[in-house]
Write an enzyme that holds these catalytic residues in place. Sequence first.
Site, PDB file in Angstrom:
ATOM      1  N   TYR A  92     -36.401  21.629  50.941  1.00  0.00           N
ATOM      2  CA  TYR A  92     -36.863  20.704  49.705  1.00  0.00           C
ATOM      3  C   TYR A  92     -37.964  19.947  50.098  1.00  0.00           C
ATOM      4  O   TYR A  92     -38.068  19.066  51.193  1.00  0.00           O
ATOM      5  CB  TYR A  92     -35.736  20.138  49.143  1.00  0.00           C
ATOM      6  CG  TYR A  92     -35.877  19.506  47.937  1.00  0.00           C
ATOM      7  CD1 TYR A  92     -35.525  20.227  46.693  1.00  0.00           C
ATOM      8  CD2 TYR A  92     -36.218  18.180  47.770  1.00  0.00           C
ATOM      9  CE1 TYR A  92     -35.680  19.588  45.558  1.00  0.00           C
ATOM     10  CE2 TYR A  92     -36.112  17.699  46.435  1.00  0.00           C
ATOM     11  CZ  TYR A  92     -35.921  18.359  45.114  1.00  0.00           C
ATOM     12  OH  TYR A  92     -35.803  18.143  43.779  1.00  0.00           O
ATOM     13  N   SER A 189     -31.445  24.700  54.369  1.00  0.00           N
ATOM     14  CA  SER A 189     -31.177  23.627  53.258  1.00  0.00           C
ATOM     15  C   SER A 189     -31.801  24.323  52.020  1.00  0.00           C
ATOM     16  O   SER A 189     -31.161  25.256  51.619  1.00  0.00           O
ATOM     17  CB  SER A 189     -32.175  22.328  53.408  1.00  0.00           C
ATOM     18  OG  SER A 189     -31.792  21.271  52.552  1.00  0.00           O
ATOM     19  N   GLN A 190     -32.745  23.651  51.325  1.00  0.00           N
ATOM     20  CA  GLN A 190     -33.333  24.744  49.832  1.00  0.00           C
ATOM     21  C   GLN A 190     -33.490  26.059  50.432  1.00  0.00           C
ATOM     22  O   GLN A 190     -33.052  26.805  49.534  1.00  0.00           O
ATOM     23  CB  GLN A 190     -34.484  24.013  49.524  1.00  0.00           C
ATOM     24  CG  GLN A 190     -34.855  24.670  48.169  1.00  0.00           C
ATOM     25  CD  GLN A 190     -36.220  24.044  47.800  1.00  0.00           C
ATOM     26  OE1 GLN A 190     -36.305  23.531  46.606  1.00  0.00           O
ATOM     27  NE2 GLN A 190     -37.229  24.107  48.328  1.00  0.00           N
ATOM     28  N   ASP A 275     -23.092  16.638  57.707  1.00  0.00           N
ATOM     29  CA  ASP A 275     -24.146  16.638  56.935  1.00  0.00           C
ATOM     30  C   ASP A 275     -23.791  16.140  55.676  1.00  0.00           C
ATOM     31  O   ASP A 275     -22.758  16.604  55.226  1.00  0.00           O
ATOM     32  CB  ASP A 275     -24.335  18.285  56.753  1.00  0.00           C
ATOM     33  CG  ASP A 275     -25.588  18.428  55.922  1.00  0.00           C
ATOM     34  OD1 ASP A 275     -26.201  17.361  55.346  1.00  0.00           O
ATOM     35  OD2 ASP A 275     -25.905  19.521  55.869  1.00  0.00           O
ATOM     36  N   HIS A 304     -27.815  16.737  58.933  1.00  0.00           N
ATOM     37  CA  HIS A 304     -28.527  17.948  57.938  1.00  0.00           C
ATOM     38  C   HIS A 304     -29.312  18.646  58.710  1.00  0.00           C
ATOM     39  O   HIS A 304     -29.791  19.748  58.474  1.00  0.00           O
ATOM     40  CB  HIS A 304     -29.166  17.157  56.654  1.00  0.00           C
ATOM     41  CG  HIS A 304     -29.452  18.248  55.808  1.00  0.00           C
ATOM     42  ND1 HIS A 304     -28.675  19.474  55.314  1.00  0.00           N
ATOM     43  CD2 HIS A 304     -30.905  18.501  55.136  1.00  0.00           C
ATOM     44  CE1 HIS A 304     -29.442  20.244  54.431  1.00  0.00           C
ATOM     45  NE2 HIS A 304     -30.685  19.822  54.345  1.00  0.00           N
TER      46      HIS A 304
END
Length: 326
Positions: A92, A189-190, A275, A304
Amino acid sequence: MPLFDLPLDQLRGYLPDRDEPADFDDFWSRTLAEAGEFDLAAEFTPYDLPLTGVEVFDASFAGWGGHRIKGWFLVPRGVQGAVPCVVHYIGYSGGRGFPKDHLFWPAAGYAVLVMETRGHGGANPASPGATGDPHGSAAPQAPGMMTRGILDPEDYYYRRVFTDAVRAVDAALAHPAVDESRVVVSGGSQGGGIAQAAAALRPSVKAALIDVPFLTHFRRAVEITGRDPYQELVRFLATQRGSAEQVFRTLSYFDGLNFAARGRVPALYSVGLMDDVCPPSTVFAAYNHWQGPKEITVWPWNNHEGGGGFQSEEQLRYLHKLLADD
């Protein structure tokens, strides 16, 4: 960040019910069919950069709506025959960045196609982008991408992104240096959430490398984390107070749980137990729903960032063994 989610023994068995719309498969079949009406028109323009061991190409292709999606394509210099390719999706806010950021896979003998996420990369100096999102929405939204078009699945931002991701696999296959039987999707992540969706929507890929995936188990995520980007949804719901039912209906077409339930290829997941951006239970929920051969690397003391470079090494060893077993 201390441990805040379920204990690990409970996470390993966490298999929540999925909120899946009845027309989920039809929605995505139609979406991809519509995208297929546009010529892929994959282009790989040599990029002038004096790297002795790697060839670099400024890549682009037609994604959702025929919009041009930018990326990088890197391949080991002087390869003989076709090589495996990793199609990599970005986290992201990040753009495609610089070629130097993507040397890991070519150093290991793989090609890599880095897909830029449309509309990102305009606020991250370390990872600038070059791809816009020409499609707008008349509905209100919170700052960021999470609520762009969220009142209608046809108009939702990630409909375009996930379609771009599938088309990125097709673009990689269009390059003569790529072995079409050994294309892998990856991201964190994204990017992990996008890879998860792409592997389900393009089941001919060889494997999926899914790190600390975002865009997964939305309802639990917004209830237990106070961090962005999930908080974009909370801020929207706090102002658009009668929209919750419609918001979660839209998100059900994009929830990683529903893609994981369709995942059949080998997958290597990772999770950080501290996370608070993509909570561990959301990751394990997807992992436990994944239908194909799977492994998960657990990083007990990490937030994260997950495994970071350690996870990259795990991925390399995983793919080396997977491809050697063919």
